[in-house]
Scaffold this motif. Sequence first.
Motif, short mmCIF file in Angstrom:
data_model
loop_
_atom_site.label_atom_id
_atom_site.label_comp_id
_atom_site.label_asym_id
_atom_site.label_seq_id
_atom_site.Cartn_x
_atom_site.Cartn_y
_atom_site.Cartn_z
N UNK A 129 41.60 35.90 46.27
CA UNK A 129 43.05 35.72 46.44
C UNK A 129 43.70 35.66 45.06
N UNK A 130 44.97 36.06 45.01
CA UNK A 130 45.71 36.04 43.75
C UNK A 130 47.21 36.09 44.07
N UNK A 131 48.02 35.70 43.08
CA UNK A 131 49.47 35.85 43.24
C UNK A 131 50.01 36.99 42.39
N UNK A 132 49.11 37.78 41.79
CA UNK A 132 49.52 38.89 40.94
C UNK A 132 49.36 40.22 41.69
N UNK A 133 50.45 40.96 41.81
CA UNK A 133 50.38 42.29 42.47
C UNK A 133 49.42 43.20 41.69
N UNK A 134 49.51 43.12 40.38
CA UNK A 134 48.71 44.00 39.54
C UNK A 134 47.21 43.75 39.76
N UNK A 135 46.81 42.48 39.73
CA UNK A 135 45.40 42.14 39.93
C UNK A 135 44.96 42.50 41.35
#
Length: 388
Positions: free
Chosen positions: A202-208
């Motif tokens: 999970x992440x909050x970065x679109x790029x990642x």
Amino acid sequence: MSTFLPYGRQYITDEDVDAVVKVLKSSFLTQGPKVSEFEDVIRSIVQAQHAIAVNSATSALHVACLALDLGPKEILWTTPITFVASANCALYCGAEVDFVDVEPDTGLMCTICLEEKLKAAKKLNKLPKVVVPVHLTGTSCDMKKIYQLSVEYGFSIIEDASHAIGGSYYGEPVGSCKYSHICVFSFHPVKIITTGEGGAATTNSVKLADKMRRLRSHGITKDPSQFLQTDPPPWVYEQQDLGFNYRMTDFQAALGISQLRQLSENIKTRNKKLFFYRKLISDWQLPLTLTKIPSNTVSAVHLAIVQLQGNLKAKRRFIFERLREQQIGVQVHYMPVHLQPYYQQQGFVAGQYPKAEEFADGIISIPLFPQLSDQDQIRVVNAIKQLL
Ligand SMILES: *Cc1c(COP(=O)(O)O)cnc(C)c1O
């Protein structure tokens, strides 16, 4: 003969079986609509903006490192008290691994040790690019402190939350990535919930998120909005990175969705069982301590790790073998990673992380899973009591 009690075991309901069978009879078997639905459920439970389901936590750690551009000559730090996958992911990327020592009463990454090690590394110009704290037993590390250090020293954080889905830290669900860049879960059958094999990041970065999504499927994107070429013909997909086949199947995702419906019940049950072990140990005044859970965290309780006190430590092997003979599937989580033959060949030596080694010397994981009965728990603690 009493039944064998493993240290952990999956709990599969009739609803879970039905959910899998339904997908097996549908037209999509591999990554399809159920995988997206599973990712939506994970996102909403852990309150992160993006979730990427893959075929294991090991794969999730690998794509997470690559998404953070970990490469040769760079360094990843994790803790010795973990499964080897938390360290191996760095080596897959051609990077170096080093370890941060642990706290004696939790086995979690020691933030004081981390800060000291960062200070020393800064002077030597050997700062890590990525740090991987491991939420051992399902209990979150001190993420606020680790996050603060990441800002000060400029590293990225991947939480290895393989044990910890359903847990929380200062009221935030583990996986929200409030204090990290990426968080990784495992759905191996011994873990909190299962998809057979499986994992997620999970992440909050679109790029990642976009990069990890591409990397799980050969580095390919089929999304025209992400294409590098202009005005592509309709048959085009683009390979933009060197990726892998790390996809999860739709029937695994269906199992995961069904399993997650019982997540909060599952976590409550696991906490109750841990509490019952604590009560038996204290009522019978046994020289055992279960690893500490800080008051600001709710542990997902993947494991019940007991620390043998005093001279009992020297008798661990004896206790372990007698318990196994009695069909009690004790285990050790973990033998320190740097003492594994492969890591010794990389130059690590005994004595390098003394607190981790001391912690590892005195621990035994006793059975804990949702269907364990009170009688089973009494049997386990009584077996230990008899041996003392
Ligand atoms: C189980 C585990 C992994 C690997 O999970 P898989 O899904 O089996 O690849 C990684 N890290 C930790 C701490 C684990 O316990």
